[in-house]
Design a protein around this motif. Structure first.
Motif, PDB file in Angstrom:
ATOM      1  N   UNK A 265       0.840  -1.203   0.000  1.00  0.00           N
ATOM      2  CA  UNK A 265       0.000   0.000   0.000  1.00  0.00           C
ATOM      3  C   UNK A 265       0.873   1.250   0.000  1.00  0.00           C
ATOM      4  N   UNK A 266       1.911   1.261   0.862  1.00  0.00           N
ATOM      5  CA  UNK A 266       2.806   2.414   0.940  1.00  0.00           C
ATOM      6  C   UNK A 266       3.637   2.554  -0.339  1.00  0.00           C
ATOM      7  N   UNK A 276      -4.206  -2.286  -5.710  1.00  0.00           N
ATOM      8  CA  UNK A 276      -5.254  -2.256  -4.694  1.00  0.00           C
ATOM      9  C   UNK A 276      -4.951  -1.255  -3.584  1.00  0.00           C
ATOM     10  N   UNK A 277      -3.682  -1.018  -3.302  1.00  0.00           N
ATOM     11  CA  UNK A 277      -3.324  -0.067  -2.254  1.00  0.00           C
ATOM     12  C   UNK A 277      -3.830   1.331  -2.583  1.00  0.00           C
ATOM     13  N   UNK A 281      -6.775   3.380  -0.554  1.00  0.00           N
ATOM     14  CA  UNK A 281      -6.522   4.719  -0.008  1.00  0.00           C
ATOM     15  C   UNK A 281      -7.625   5.696  -0.434  1.00  0.00           C
ATOM     16  N   UNK A 282      -7.961   5.716  -1.714  1.00  0.00           N
ATOM     17  CA  UNK A 282      -8.993   6.640  -2.194  1.00  0.00           C
ATOM     18  C   UNK A 282     -10.377   6.237  -1.675  1.00  0.00           C
ATOM     19  N   UNK A 290     -18.664  -0.307   0.408  1.00  0.00           N
ATOM     20  CA  UNK A 290     -18.596  -1.565  -0.353  1.00  0.00           C
ATOM     21  C   UNK A 290     -17.204  -1.861  -0.918  1.00  0.00           C
ATOM     22  N   UNK A 291     -16.520  -0.824  -1.392  1.00  0.00           N
ATOM     23  CA  UNK A 291     -15.178  -1.047  -1.947  1.00  0.00           C
ATOM     24  C   UNK A 291     -14.193  -1.430  -0.851  1.00  0.00           C
TER      25      UNK A 291
END
Length: 325
Positions: A265-266, A276-277, A281-282, A290-291
């Motif tokens: 993610x970072x 996916x990270x 985050x968004x 749901x996301x």
């Protein structure tokens, strides 16, 4: 317990654990402060009480918790992870669009960390007080101590901005035209810095653990017996001692898989890697429930499958693991 029995038991455990994760994730999101209907309304410019009630009825948010939970689990079991309020797309499609980028980054970083980490561990274990061993120890401590985002920014400044050897961000250059190999090379060039960044922490762990287990194996009686029989040094180290030393390294690699995903993610944020990270985050910023639930479910699925494969790999390396049943 033979391999087939081990496989059946582990798969049963994995299914039970996955259902438990589904319930826990949904419960936590349900207890989180905020109103999903209000979030949907705000995304469309706001709404009055009547419209909010209509939104709750449309998405089933006015139903009791157990009804919502049962419907959610039923949908997930059918492959339906819901609909994103923010992206206005099915969550399954959103995740499927981002999976390849994240899996490419995670698996390439894990493979790089394992290959170099095990190699450095084996080399340093053969001369534990030598200069090479001290150098490997320094690299391991440095890699483990440095924050992953700091390493990423350092590599970005040095090799992208200063020397301009690698692209600054993204997964591919949209202006490049060509066949499969040209586009694959472009992705590889974009992948190198994020991969090295993510692998740096885990490379340190694998090299230290391999060094420790190899030192233990090289002091055992069967190794001394092999040398006494005149067996070549390389055969003793790489075909006998290393095989026995790999079991805990494989275990650690499986257990660290969840950490690799969270570290991704970072890394994705630093290098604008479209995985996916970045999506998580968004989605968190947009309170797209749901996301978020879909990403949590998919992450848990990947970790559980990773641990399952780790157990099976251990069984293959050492059939004594798991007992005789």
């Amino acid at each position: 317990m033979n391999f087939l029995q081990t496989l059946i038991v582990r798969v049963a455990y994995a299914i039970i654990l996955l259902l438990a994760v589904l319930v826990l994730n949904f419960s936590m999101m349900h207890l989180a402060p905020g109103d999903v209907a209000d979030t949907i309304a705000q995304a469309n410019g706001g709404a009055d009480a009547e419209v909010l009630a209509a939104i709750r009825a449309e998405y089933g948010l006015d139903q009791p918790f157990l009804v919502q939970l049962g419907r959610y689990i039923g949908n997930v079991l059918q492959g339906n992870l819901g609909y994103s309020f923010y992206y206005r797309e099915p969550v399954t499609e959103l995740i499927l669009q981002r999976i390849p980028a994240t899996l490419l980054l995670v698996f390439s970083a894990q493979i790089l960390a394992l290959l170099i980490g095990v190699l450095l561990g084996v080399i340093s274990a053969q001369k534990p007080n030598g200069l090479t061993s001290h150098f490997v120890t320094f690299i391991a401590l440095f890699g483990y101590s440095a924050p992953v985002f700091w390493t990423g920014i350092l590599l970005l400044i040095g090799f992208s901005l200063q020397f301009q050897w690698f692209p600054v961000a993204g997964m591919r250059d949209v202006t490049i035209e060509g066949g499969f190999w040209v586009k694959s090379w472009d992705v590889l060039v974009h992948l190198i810095l994020p991969m090295i960044t993510l692998a740096s922490v885990f490379l340190a762990l694998y090299s230290r653990l391999t060094r420790a287990t190899m030192l233990e194996q090289l002091r055992t009686d069967y190794v001394r017996t092999a040398y006494a029989k005149g067996m070549p040094h390389g055969t003793v180290v790489y075909q006998h001692a290393l095989k026995n030393a790999l079991s805990p390294v494989i275990t650690l690699a499986g257990l660290q898989f969840s950490a690799v995903i969270s570290g991704a993610v970072l890394v994705e944020a630093v290098f604008s890697w479209p995985g996916l990270g970045t999506l998580a985050f968004t989605s968190i910023l947009a309170r797209d429930t749901p996301t978020i639930l879909g990403i949590l479910f998919f992450s848990a699925l990947v970790v559980i499958i990773g641990n399952l494969l780790t157990d099976l790999a251990q069984k293959l390396v050492d059939p004594r693991i798991g007992g005789k049943g």
